[in-house]
Scaffold this motif. Structure first.
Motif, PDB file in Angstrom:
ATOM      1  N   ASN A 179      27.391 -32.816 -64.469  1.00 16.88           N
ATOM      2  CA  ASN A 179      28.764 -33.063 -64.022  1.00 16.88           C
ATOM      3  C   ASN A 179      29.317 -31.872 -63.254  1.00 16.88           C
ATOM      4  O   ASN A 179      30.041 -32.032 -62.269  1.00 16.88           O
ATOM      5  N   SER A 180      28.970 -30.664 -63.710  1.00 15.81           N
ATOM      6  CA  SER A 180      29.411 -29.463 -63.005  1.00 15.81           C
ATOM      7  C   SER A 180      28.813 -29.398 -61.605  1.00 15.81           C
ATOM      8  O   SER A 180      29.494 -29.064 -60.634  1.00 15.81           O
ATOM      9  N   LEU A 181      27.520 -29.738 -61.513  1.00 17.54           N
ATOM     10  CA  LEU A 181      26.859 -29.724 -60.210  1.00 17.54           C
ATOM     11  C   LEU A 181      27.465 -30.771 -59.283  1.00 17.54           C
ATOM     12  O   LEU A 181      27.619 -30.538 -58.087  1.00 17.54           O
ATOM     13  N   ARG A 182      27.788 -31.943 -59.842  1.00 18.97           N
ATOM     14  CA  ARG A 182      28.423 -32.975 -59.021  1.00 18.97           C
ATOM     15  C   ARG A 182      29.778 -32.503 -58.519  1.00 18.97           C
ATOM     16  O   ARG A 182      30.153 -32.741 -57.370  1.00 18.97           O
ATOM     17  N   THR A 183      30.529 -31.837 -59.387  1.00 24.36           N
ATOM     18  CA  THR A 183      31.848 -31.337 -59.013  1.00 24.36           C
ATOM     19  C   THR A 183      31.749 -30.368 -57.840  1.00 24.36           C
ATOM     20  O   THR A 183      32.583 -30.375 -56.934  1.00 24.36           O
ATOM     21  N   GLN A 184      30.699 -29.537 -57.866  1.00 25.89           N
ATOM     22  CA  GLN A 184      30.492 -28.594 -56.759  1.00 25.89           C
ATOM     23  C   GLN A 184      30.031 -29.315 -55.498  1.00 25.89           C
ATOM     24  O   GLN A 184      30.379 -28.927 -54.388  1.00 25.89           O
ATOM     25  N   TYR A 222      33.198 -44.718 -52.380  1.00 24.29           N
ATOM     26  CA  TYR A 222      31.971 -44.790 -53.190  1.00 24.29           C
ATOM     27  C   TYR A 222      31.744 -43.479 -53.946  1.00 24.29           C
ATOM     28  O   TYR A 222      31.379 -43.485 -55.125  1.00 24.29           O
ATOM     29  N   GLN A 223      31.974 -42.374 -53.243  1.00 22.77           N
ATOM     30  CA  GLN A 223      31.772 -41.073 -53.883  1.00 22.77           C
ATOM     31  C   GLN A 223      32.696 -40.916 -55.088  1.00 22.77           C
ATOM     32  O   GLN A 223      32.280 -40.462 -56.160  1.00 22.77           O
ATOM     33  N   THR A 224      33.941 -41.336 -54.950  1.00 28.59           N
ATOM     34  CA  THR A 224      34.908 -41.224 -56.038  1.00 28.59           C
ATOM     35  C   THR A 224      34.540 -42.141 -57.201  1.00 28.59           C
ATOM     36  O   THR A 224      34.600 -41.741 -58.369  1.00 28.59           O
ATOM     37  N   GLU A 225      34.148 -43.382 -56.896  1.00 28.97           N
ATOM     38  CA  GLU A 225      33.835 -44.351 -57.942  1.00 28.97           C
ATOM     39  C   GLU A 225      32.564 -43.998 -58.709  1.00 28.97           C
ATOM     40  O   GLU A 225      32.419 -44.359 -59.879  1.00 28.97           O
ATOM     41  N   SER A 226      31.630 -43.325 -58.059  1.00 34.60           N
ATOM     42  CA  SER A 226      30.340 -43.036 -58.705  1.00 34.60           C
ATOM     43  C   SER A 226      30.318 -41.688 -59.416  1.00 34.60           C
ATOM     44  O   SER A 226      29.348 -41.372 -60.105  1.00 34.60           O
ATOM     45  N   ASN A 284      31.793 -40.405 -62.047  1.00 35.53           N
ATOM     46  CA  ASN A 284      31.731 -40.367 -63.512  1.00 35.53           C
ATOM     47  C   ASN A 284      30.632 -41.244 -64.098  1.00 35.53           C
ATOM     48  O   ASN A 284      30.632 -41.513 -65.301  1.00 35.53           O
ATOM     49  N   LYS A 285      29.711 -41.692 -63.265  1.00 41.56           N
ATOM     50  CA  LYS A 285      28.631 -42.555 -63.738  1.00 41.56           C
ATOM     51  C   LYS A 285      27.312 -41.794 -63.754  1.00 41.56           C
ATOM     52  O   LYS A 285      27.017 -41.046 -62.831  1.00 41.56           O
ATOM     53  N   GLN A 286      26.541 -42.011 -64.810  1.00 37.88           N
ATOM     54  CA  GLN A 286      25.234 -41.370 -64.892  1.00 37.88           C
ATOM     55  C   GLN A 286      24.248 -42.013 -63.923  1.00 37.88           C
ATOM     56  O   GLN A 286      23.448 -41.328 -63.301  1.00 37.88           O
ATOM     57  N   PHE A 287      24.313 -43.346 -63.829  1.00 37.72           N
ATOM     58  CA  PHE A 287      23.411 -44.076 -62.948  1.00 37.72           C
ATOM     59  C   PHE A 287      24.170 -45.195 -62.256  1.00 37.72           C
ATOM     60  O   PHE A 287      25.118 -45.753 -62.803  1.00 37.72           O
ATOM     61  N   VAL A 288      23.719 -45.503 -61.039  1.00 41.29           N
ATOM     62  CA  VAL A 288      24.292 -46.606 -60.277  1.00 41.29           C
ATOM     63  C   VAL A 288      23.156 -47.470 -59.763  1.00 41.29           C
ATOM     64  O   VAL A 288      21.988 -47.066 -59.751  1.00 41.29           O
ATOM     65  N   CYS A 289      23.508 -48.675 -59.338  1.00 42.52           N
ATOM     66  CA  CYS A 289      22.518 -49.574 -58.744  1.00 42.52           C
ATOM     67  C   CYS A 289      21.940 -48.931 -57.483  1.00 42.52           C
ATOM     68  O   CYS A 289      22.672 -48.390 -56.651  1.00 42.52           O
TER      69      CYS A 289
END
Length: 348
Positions: free
Chosen positions: A157-162, A199-203, A205-210
């Motif tokens: 999550n930290s890496l995604r935030t960056q 899409y970036q905002t919606e994904s 907080n998700k661990q995996f997406v389609c």
């Protein structure tokens, strides 16, 4: 069935019940309870077992901490032998009481001997402590595993935030470049960028997406870049999937490699190219990105996106991926293979 097993392994009360059931079953089989016909004999047998169980619990809560917390195995062994001896004497004395004279249990001479009681106390101790210790180590292992998973997820999550502001910065740079050359197309491109941002905002907080959603996002980004540099750059994008809606992937994982290719591969005026190939066969995703390398580049790169993405790959997929990067004088080649997880549902 799986739920029952999981409840047993996770719930301490279920574990205690399983230990009692297991040890009591062994105890009754050892003493031939099938020949008992009177309630009194059954009650005396239960009393005998309770004494054995109390001894095991005494060892568990008094002596075992000496072994596990104070790390003194010799003292533990010595005290355990003393405890077995004391309880064996106690049970041997019980055999001399009148209430056992009419009992259908322990009528044989060897069952009334001290050696039999010593063996009973020792055997029951092993039968009770063994599963207790197994469950204890299972709980410790599960707690450690859960902590590792939680820590890894916090890192991801930290890496995604960056990564999110990094991607946003590059995308607006692309939009700015297009607006200078083709101002009349700016409004349409803003809408495309808006879709990317959604899409970036919606994904986030998700661990995996389609997988298809992630690939649609990548395709939109490639089309946006084509708007900016297609007139002077050879751009090729191919994507093949063997099964539709069958796989899921960690979101925003592939885009950093593609961003990097456009950032460095399209900065030259002549003979620049970006070739992207994505294929999925039997759950194995293969991403190959090749871009040209200019002789002199004025693009300053911190490689934050690539570093964070590689760190996320290690945390999310462990040994289920391979990444090879070749940086030649004329080309930059990224070859990534990931064993994807099955399932089309998006997880939070």
């Amino acid at each position: 069935m799986n739920k029952i097993i999981n409840d047993l392994m996770d719930n301490k009360w279920w574990q205690e019940f399983a230990v009692v059931a297991f040890s009591f079953t062994i105890y009754t089989l050892k003493n031939d309870w099938m020949f008992i016909s009177s309630l009194g004999s059954i009650m005396l047998g239960v009393l005998f077992y309770i004494i054995l169980y109390v001894h095991a619990q005494f060892n568990r809560f008094i002596f075992l901490p000496i072994l596990f917390k104070k790390h003194k195995p010799l003292i533990y062994i010595f005290l355990t032998i003393i405890g077995i001896f004391i309880f064996s004497v106690l049970l041997n004395k019980l055999m001399t009481l009148n209430m056992f004279s009419q009992c259908q249990l322990y009528q044989n001479s060897h069952q009334r001997s001290f050696s039999f009681q010593f063996a009973s106390v020792s055997g029951t101790l092993v039968c009770i402590l063994s599963p207790i210790i197994v469950f204890k180590f299972y709980r410790i292992y599960k707690e450690q595993t859960d902590k590792i998973i939680l820590y890894n997820q916090m890192q991801v999550n930290s890496l995604r935030t960056q990564l999110n502001p990094h991607f946003l910065f590059n995308t607006f740079n692309t939009l700015y470049g297009i607006s200078l050359q083709f101002p009349e197309r700016t409004s349409d491109l803003i809408m495309k960028v808006s879709h990317l941002m959604r899409y970036q905002t919606e994904s986030t907080n998700k661990q995996f997406v389609c997988l298809e959603n992630e690939l649609d996002f990548i395709n939109s980004y490639v089309q946006l870049e084509k708007e900016r540099v297609a007139m002077r750059c050879d751009i090729a994008y191919n994507c093949e999937i063997d099964k539709a809606n069958a796989y899921k992937i960690s979101p925003m994982l592939l885009i950093a490699f593609i961003e990097n290719a456009f950032k460095h591969g399209t900065c030259a005026i002549e003979k620049c190219f970006v070739h992207i190939n994505i294929s999925v066969k039997s759950g194995l995703l293969h991403l190959n990105v090749v871009n040209s390398v200019p002789k002199e580049s004025k693009v300053v790169s911190t490689n934050i996106g690539l570093k964070n993405t590689i760190a996320r790959l290690k945390l999310t997929y462990g040994e289920d991926y391979t990444l090879n990067i070749k940086n030649d004088p004329k080309t930059y080649n990224v070859d990534l293979k990931i064993q994807l997880k099955m399932g089309k549902n998006e997880g939070s």
